[in-house]
Enzyme design. Structure first.
Site, PDB file in Angstrom:
ATOM      1  N   GLU A  46       0.836  -1.201   0.000  1.00  0.00           N
ATOM      2  CA  GLU A  46       0.000   0.000   0.000  1.00  0.00           C
ATOM      3  C   GLU A  46       0.872   1.253   0.000  1.00  0.00           C
ATOM      4  OE1 GLU A  46      -2.482   2.929   0.063  1.00  0.00           O
ATOM      5  OE2 GLU A  46      -3.273   0.894  -0.186  1.00  0.00           O
ATOM      6  N   ILE A  62     -23.016   1.465   3.067  1.00  0.00           N
ATOM      7  CA  ILE A  62     -24.243   0.687   2.927  1.00  0.00           C
ATOM      8  C   ILE A  62     -23.899  -0.720   2.448  1.00  0.00           C
ATOM      9  CG2 ILE A  62     -26.420   0.472   1.660  1.00  0.00           C
ATOM     10  CD1 ILE A  62     -26.559   3.513   1.628  1.00  0.00           C
ATOM     11  N   HIS A  64     -25.234  -3.352   0.409  1.00  0.00           N
ATOM     12  CA  HIS A  64     -26.257  -3.393  -0.633  1.00  0.00           C
ATOM     13  C   HIS A  64     -26.718  -4.828  -0.920  1.00  0.00           C
ATOM     14  CE1 HIS A  64     -25.746   0.811  -1.861  1.00  0.00           C
ATOM     15  NE2 HIS A  64     -24.439   0.625  -1.811  1.00  0.00           N
ATOM     16  N   VAL A 187       4.558   1.570  -5.313  1.00  0.00           N
ATOM     17  CA  VAL A 187       5.232   0.889  -6.427  1.00  0.00           C
ATOM     18  C   VAL A 187       5.480   1.907  -7.535  1.00  0.00           C
ATOM     19  CG1 VAL A 187       5.088  -0.937  -8.150  1.00  0.00           C
ATOM     20  CG2 VAL A 187       4.168  -1.312  -5.845  1.00  0.00           C
ATOM     21  N   ARG A 325     -14.771   8.111  -6.248  1.00  0.00           N
ATOM     22  CA  ARG A 325     -15.088   6.794  -6.788  1.00  0.00           C
ATOM     23  C   ARG A 325     -14.413   6.631  -8.142  1.00  0.00           C
ATOM     24  NH1 ARG A 325     -19.812   9.209  -5.045  1.00  0.00           N
ATOM     25  NH2 ARG A 325     -20.979   9.245  -6.994  1.00  0.00           N
ATOM     26  N   ILE A 349     -14.079  -0.379  -9.567  1.00  0.00           N
ATOM     27  CA  ILE A 349     -14.871  -0.794  -8.404  1.00  0.00           C
ATOM     28  C   ILE A 349     -15.412   0.472  -7.743  1.00  0.00           C
ATOM     29  CG2 ILE A 349     -14.896  -2.180  -6.317  1.00  0.00           C
ATOM     30  CD1 ILE A 349     -14.114  -3.701  -8.885  1.00  0.00           C
ATOM     31  N   CYS A 456     -10.825  16.629  23.365  1.00  0.00           N
ATOM     32  CA  CYS A 456     -10.036  15.434  23.680  1.00  0.00           C
ATOM     33  C   CYS A 456      -8.753  15.334  22.871  1.00  0.00           C
ATOM     34  CB  CYS A 456     -10.862  14.174  23.447  1.00  0.00           C
ATOM     35  SG  CYS A 456     -11.261  13.862  21.693  1.00  0.00           S
TER      36      CYS A 456
END
Length: 472
Positions: A46, A62, A64, A187, A325, A349, A456
């Site tokens: 990652e 959600i 789905h 990468v 997205r 995706i 906090c």
């Protein structure tokens, strides 16, 4: 197993893997977790310094059913399968899920006329429990809806889920089952070869017999590194508003609009954290880093939210955020095997990727076999049980037995979200500790409430520095 964020990568045989999965979002982590159920040497790589730090952290959360997917598409099949698999996995691992159901609301005659067609579409997708609701029935279900609501299609089975815990559960189970997780490890070059591809990263070189591209917004750029130009990713920004917990009684279901050409449209939904969410927008951009919100986008959301749930606008907004997205110009997933390269691309995706993640992982396992990977027999994975972040389930500050064993679980640090010192300590000493304060928030909800850390923040940071490795 190992988790690394800094320093050089291992060399020699220690840097050789049967499969390297690039991208530790919800899909990449699910793939690594699935492969960990076989005697394979697997790495999850990652670019960011934490898992789930890209698209996966900023979605509509959600679970789905896939009732409105295009029948016959790969997405429709994998969402349906993923819903089944993730529902069971959530029960097994403690991921909070609330099966609130959904109402697809019609606001004009054209939308009302579309509801029967959407019910037929749901039936073609195997979802045969939808039901038409009249305006009167709809008002009984959702008494705070705007006056223009004419009818609705009831969709049982839709649920809200914690996306942060889902990604972390997959990655944690993968690591505990033997996967090496390399964070902060972008990468930069891929040099195809036989038997190993060489992945040149900022921290060293990894060798992979098989390669999986789960890079989300950057899937097209990674494809180019291995000589593929099959699609282009257009970042589609979705801005969202999160309302205070006092708004939670205003809504009982996920309130969906009739879908439009840019996606599912603006919805109102409860969250597992006890808030109410409004959004997302749908704006096609060119900048894959443009996760900021805009005054115009938020004003548009408030205008639409006022029509859907007028009383919502009287409640306080505790957070705004935006996610990107991966739109590709094709309303289906771009998942393909390239056997000659021993390479699988998992692209395009979009918002359903959270639901479909385990279905996608099973599909990718099959594609890797088509590329020549011998997975070997299945083997048990390490069991995981995740800390609960959901308001509908027991939280540590109310667990007398837990507090009796460890009093720090009774010491509240973040009063807005009622997060205890014990929870923060546990997150900072977990299998995959957070890479920063935002990662800690995704693991505990600390600093995520109405004051956004104003009260906090100093104590949370002090704990991070005490148990962590600084603001990595």
């Amino acid at each position: 197993m190992s988790v690394s964020r800094s320093g050089p990568l291992p060399v020699g045989a220690a840097a050789e893997y049967d499969v390297v999965v690039v991208g530790a979002g919800v899909v990449g982590s699910a793939i690594a977790r699935t492969l960990a159920g076989h005697p394979l040497r697997v790495a999850l790589v990652e670019a960011a310094n934490d898992v789930g730090d890209g698209t996966s952290k900023a979605n509509t959360a959600i679970l789905h059913t896939g009732f409105d997917a295009t029948p016959g598409t790969l997405e429709a099949r994998l969402v349906r399968e993923g819903h089944r698999l993730l529902s069971a996995y959530a029960r097994e691992t403690g991921i909070p899920v609330e099966p609130v159901g959904a109402l697809l609301v019609a606001w004009d005659e054209q939308q009302r006329a579309a509801l029967p067609r959407l019910a037929e579409k749901a039936a073609r997708n195997g979802h045969r429990t939808t039901r038409m609701l009249s305006a009167g029935e709809l008002r009984l279900r959702e008494p705070h809806l705007g006056p223009d609501a004419l009818a609705a299609l009831e969709v049982p089975g839709e649920a809200v889920i914690c996306p942060w815990t889902t990604t972390l559960a997959y990655a944690t189970q993968a690591v505990r089952s033997g996967v090496d997780l390399h964070l902060a490890c972008r990468v930069e070059k891929v040099r195809p070869g036989d038997p190993y591809h060489r992945l040149v990263t900022r921290r060293g070189v990894l060798r992979a017999r098989h390669l999986v591209n789960a890079c989300g917004l950057h899937a097209d750029a990674f494809d180019a590194l291995v000589g593929r130009e099959d699609f282009t990713v257009t970042p589609r920004r979705g801005q969202l508003l999160v309302f205070d917990k006092f708004a939670r009684d205003l809504v009982r279901h996920v309130l969906l609009p009739v879908p439009g050409p840019l996606g599912k449209g603006v919805l109102v939904a409860p969250t597992v954290y006890g808030n109410v969410m409004l959004g997302p927008t749908a704006e096609d951009l060119t900048d894959k880093t443009a996760t900021g919100t805009t005054a115009e986008g938020l004003a548009g959301l408030r205008e639409q939210g006022g029509r859907i749930l007028p009383a919502l606008l009287d409640e306080e907004v505790t957070a705004v955020y935006a996610g990107l997205r991966a739109a590709t110009g094709q309303e289906d997933y771009r998942i393909a095997a390239h056997p000659e390269l021993r390479y699988v691309t998992v692209g395009g995706i979009r918002s359903t990727g959270l639901t479909a993640s385990l279905g996608i992982a099973e599909h990718v396992r099959g594609l890797l076999a088509d590329c020549g990977l011998d997975t070997g027999p299945e083997r048990p994975r390490a069991r995981v049980r995740m800390p609960n972040l959901g308001e509908a389930f027991p939280r540590p500050y109310r667990d007398a037995r837990l507090i009796a064993r460890d009093p720090e679980f009774g010491e509240i640090v973040c009063h807005c979200e009622r997060v205890t010192r014990g929870e923060i300590r546990a997150a900072l000493t977990s299998t995959i500790p957070p890479g920063g304060l935002d990662g800690l928030r995704r693991r505990t909800r600390a600093r995520g409430g109405r004051c956004q850390g104003q009260h906090c923040g100093a104590e949370v940071r002090a704990l991070f520095e005490e148990y962590g490795e600084g603001d990595r």
